[in-house]
Design an enzyme around this catalytic site. Structure first.
Site, PDB file in Angstrom:
ATOM      1  CB  CYS A 118      -0.936   0.008   1.199  1.00  0.00           C
ATOM      2  SG  CYS A 118      -1.953  -1.457   1.270  1.00  0.00           S
TER       3      CYS A 118
ATOM      4  CG  HIS B 236      -3.412   3.076   1.877  1.00  0.00           C
ATOM      5  ND1 HIS B 236      -4.037   2.663   0.725  1.00  0.00           N
ATOM      6  CD2 HIS B 236      -3.381   1.991   2.693  1.00  0.00           C
ATOM      7  CE1 HIS B 236      -4.364   1.378   0.846  1.00  0.00           C
ATOM      8  NE2 HIS B 236      -3.975   0.952   2.031  1.00  0.00           N
TER       9      HIS B 236
ATOM     10  CG  ASN C 117      -6.864  -1.302   1.053  1.00  0.00           C
ATOM     11  OD1 ASN C 117      -6.126  -0.919   0.148  1.00  0.00           O
ATOM     12  ND2 ASN C 117      -6.402  -1.735   2.218  1.00  0.00           N
TER      13      ASN C 117
HETATM   14  O1  UT7 Z   1      -4.113  -1.417   3.729  1.00  0.00           O
HETATM   15  C1  UT7 Z   1      -3.668  -2.362   4.647  1.00  0.00           C
HETATM   16  C2  UT7 Z   1      -4.616  -3.536   4.662  1.00  0.00           C
HETATM   17  N1  UT7 Z   1      -5.761  -3.236   5.467  1.00  0.00           N
HETATM   18  C3  UT7 Z   1      -6.010  -3.921   6.588  1.00  0.00           C
HETATM   19  O2  UT7 Z   1      -5.298  -4.806   6.958  1.00  0.00           O
HETATM   20  C4  UT7 Z   1      -7.235  -3.530   7.349  1.00  0.00           C
HETATM   21  C5  UT7 Z   1      -6.953  -3.087   8.744  1.00  0.00           C
HETATM   22  N2  UT7 Z   1      -7.922  -3.576   9.660  1.00  0.00           N
HETATM   23  C6  UT7 Z   1      -9.229  -3.275   9.615  1.00  0.00           C
HETATM   24  O3  UT7 Z   1      -9.649  -2.479   8.796  1.00  0.00           O
HETATM   25  C7  UT7 Z   1     -10.152  -3.898  10.633  1.00  0.00           C
HETATM   26  O4  UT7 Z   1      -9.371  -4.601  11.575  1.00  0.00           O
HETATM   27  C8  UT7 Z   1     -11.196  -4.871   9.995  1.00  0.00           C
HETATM   28  C9  UT7 Z   1     -12.230  -4.042   9.251  1.00  0.00           C
HETATM   29  C10 UT7 Z   1     -10.517  -5.824   9.042  1.00  0.00           C
HETATM   30  C11 UT7 Z   1     -11.907  -5.655  11.073  1.00  0.00           C
HETATM   31  O5  UT7 Z   1     -12.563  -4.786  11.988  1.00  0.00           O
HETATM   32  P1  UT7 Z   1     -12.401  -5.033  13.539  1.00  0.00           P
HETATM   33  O6  UT7 Z   1     -13.179  -4.004  14.227  1.00  0.00           O
HETATM   34  O7  UT7 Z   1     -10.928  -5.066  13.828  1.00  0.00           O
HETATM   35  O8  UT7 Z   1     -13.095  -6.446  13.729  1.00  0.00           O
HETATM   36  P2  UT7 Z   1     -12.493  -7.782  14.340  1.00  0.00           P
HETATM   37  O9  UT7 Z   1     -11.572  -8.461  13.383  1.00  0.00           O
HETATM   38  O10 UT7 Z   1     -11.970  -7.505  15.734  1.00  0.00           O
HETATM   39  O11 UT7 Z   1     -13.795  -8.671  14.473  1.00  0.00           O
HETATM   40  C12 UT7 Z   1     -14.881  -8.311  15.348  1.00  0.00           C
HETATM   41  C13 UT7 Z   1     -16.027  -9.278  15.139  1.00  0.00           C
HETATM   42  C14 UT7 Z   1     -15.595 -10.745  15.176  1.00  0.00           C
HETATM   43  O12 UT7 Z   1     -16.633 -11.473  15.783  1.00  0.00           O
HETATM   44  P3  UT7 Z   1     -16.537 -11.949  17.308  1.00  0.00           P
HETATM   45  O13 UT7 Z   1     -15.290 -12.801  17.356  1.00  0.00           O
HETATM   46  O14 UT7 Z   1     -16.391 -10.695  18.110  1.00  0.00           O
HETATM   47  O15 UT7 Z   1     -17.800 -12.683  17.513  1.00  0.00           O
HETATM   48  C15 UT7 Z   1     -15.517 -11.147  13.741  1.00  0.00           C
HETATM   49  O16 UT7 Z   1     -15.731 -12.513  13.511  1.00  0.00           O
HETATM   50  O17 UT7 Z   1     -16.605  -9.081  13.844  1.00  0.00           O
HETATM   51  C16 UT7 Z   1     -16.638 -10.326  13.128  1.00  0.00           C
HETATM   52  N3  UT7 Z   1     -16.446 -10.046  11.722  1.00  0.00           N
HETATM   53  C17 UT7 Z   1     -17.456  -9.753  10.882  1.00  0.00           C
HETATM   54  N4  UT7 Z   1     -18.799  -9.672  11.071  1.00  0.00           N
HETATM   55  C18 UT7 Z   1     -19.551  -9.341  10.004  1.00  0.00           C
HETATM   56  C19 UT7 Z   1     -15.280 -10.002  11.035  1.00  0.00           C
HETATM   57  N5  UT7 Z   1     -15.517  -9.678   9.756  1.00  0.00           N
HETATM   58  C20 UT7 Z   1     -16.863  -9.527   9.632  1.00  0.00           C
HETATM   59  C21 UT7 Z   1     -17.704  -9.187   8.551  1.00  0.00           C
HETATM   60  N6  UT7 Z   1     -19.034  -9.092   8.787  1.00  0.00           N
HETATM   61  N7  UT7 Z   1     -17.218  -8.930   7.311  1.00  0.00           N
END
Ligand code: UT7
Length: 336
Positions: free
Chosen positions: A122, A263, A293
């Site tokens: 990125c 970005h 992204n």
């Molecule tokens: O450019 C560099 C690349 N970009 C990245 O790597 C992205 C950076 N990270 C992020 O943008 C965020 O971490 C995400 C958007 C990917 C995830 O958001 P988060 O607030 O960090 O969610 P999380 O991974 O902590 O997950 C929270 C909950 C989980 O459920 P439980 O375990 O709390 O029951 C996940 O299983 O949300 C669940 N979850 C979803 N639910 C509905 C994860 N993905 C989804 C989804 N829809 N797509």
């Protein structure tokens, strides 16, 4: 006797053309919710993304890059045959080799350019801009074409809801030309890397660790794998740190900056970083809602939209900043 080293380079790299291109096909959050267990509400509140563009089977990275480049060259009024250097920043190259830039050169008819790909995920466009800056400031080149282009949909695991909601395809390009050191141009670039955290974001298949002549131990290695939480926290910290250091180095304050173009990895990350920087929201450009992204393409696409929407004008001082796999991060300060 050797000459004293000049403090100020004799030239500046001036942006004279810009353009972007995205595939026609789109994928909305509602459509995604029919493929994986997610919802528009979850994606919108956690990322700000509403829709992303998806390349058709016959739309490759070089195709998107070429389309964006044509717009940028036309605007700069520069013939492809007169381009001296082409850099394509990408993590979704046309093939292992030759470079995506070779295909772009061929399509454009940029016969006199030397060309290569730059892989810094990125941060690729930011790193690429610093490379072009060096070649133009030193007097070695009169111009260069810098492109960020991706077809991330082709390495997305459409069964993994934690990653597939994030990414999209597109390309952005800019033309940089030699200007004197008194007017507009790239003022300062800074780049950083941390290979210790490579596992946070990767796509492992078919490199030398997982060669094509051996079956993959895990078929998922053909797809991008991300540790979202780890990236989220690091991204905010590094963006704040880099922008702060850049401003200090250039003896500038937030008041001097007309726009920060980050970005587009997650609207919440950009918002948190901006708040910590005390950067007012009207000085922060966000278009992730329409693209998702797009890795190396995201900064030049955002830049192009920002200028075309009249949000920045000639003479404004802007800052470009990115963070991504590697890990890599960096920023460029530009007087537009
Ligand atoms: O450019 C560099 C690349 N970009 C990245 O790597 C992205 C950076 N990270 C992020 O943008 C965020 O971490 C995400 C958007 C990917 C995830 O958001 P988060 O607030 O960090 O969610 P999380 O991974 O902590 O997950 C929270 C909950 C989980 O459920 P439980 O375990 O709390 O029951 C996940 O299983 O949300 C669940 N979850 C979803 N639910 C509905 C994860 N993905 C989804 C989804 N829809 N797509």
């Amino acid at each position: 006797m050797s000459k004293p080293i000049s403090e100020k380079p004799p030239y500046r790299a001036v942006i004279t053309g810009y353009g972007s291109f995205a595939p026609e096909k789109t994928l909305t959050n509602e459509e995604l919710a029919k493929i994986v267990d997610t919802s528009d509400e979850w994606i919108t509140t956690r990322t700000g993304i509403k829709v992303r563009h998806i390349a058709a089977e016959d739309e490759s990275t070089a195709f998107l890059a070429t389309e964006a480049a044509k717009i940028a060259l036309a605007q700069a009024n520069l013939n492809a045959a007169d381009v001296e250097l082409i850099i394509v920043a990408t993590i979704t190259p046309e093939m292992v080799f030759p470079s995506t830039a070779s295909f772009v050169q061929r399509s454009l008819g940029a016969k006199h350019a030397w060309v290569f790909d730059l892989e810094a995920a990125c941060s690729g466009f930011i790193f690429g801009l610093s490379v072009v800056q060096q070649f133009i400031e030193s007097g070695r080149h009169k111009n260069a074409l810098l492109i960020g282009a991706e077809t991330l949909s082709k390495i997305t695991d459409w069964a993994d809801r934690k990653s597939c909601i994030l990414f999209g395809d597109g390309a952005g390009a800019i033309v940089l030309e030699r200007g004197d050191n008194k007017g507009s141009g790239v003022i300062y670039s800074t780049m950083h890397s941390d290979g210790d955290c490579w596992e946070a974001l990767n796509c492992q298949a078919y490199g030398s660790r997982h060669p094509a002549n051996k079956p993959l131990d895990d078929p998922k290695k053909t797809y991008m794998q991300i540790n979202g939480r780890q990236v989220y926290q690091q991204a905010i910290r590094r963006i704040v740190e880099t922008v702060t250091n850049c401003l200090e180095h250039c003896n500038l304050t937030i008041d001097d900056i007309s726009m920060m173009i980050s970005h587009q990895m997650n609207a919440r990350i950009i918002e948190s970083a901006s708040k910590r920087l005390n950067m007012p929201s009207e000085k922060v450009f966000v278009n992730i809602g329409d693209y998702g992204n797009t890795s190396a393409a995201s900064v030049p696409i955002a830049f192009d939209e920002c200028v075309r929407n009249g949000k920045i004008k000639r003479g404004d001082i802007i800052i470009l900043v990115a963070f991504g796999a590697g890990l890599t991060w960096g920023a460029n300060i530009i007087e537009f």
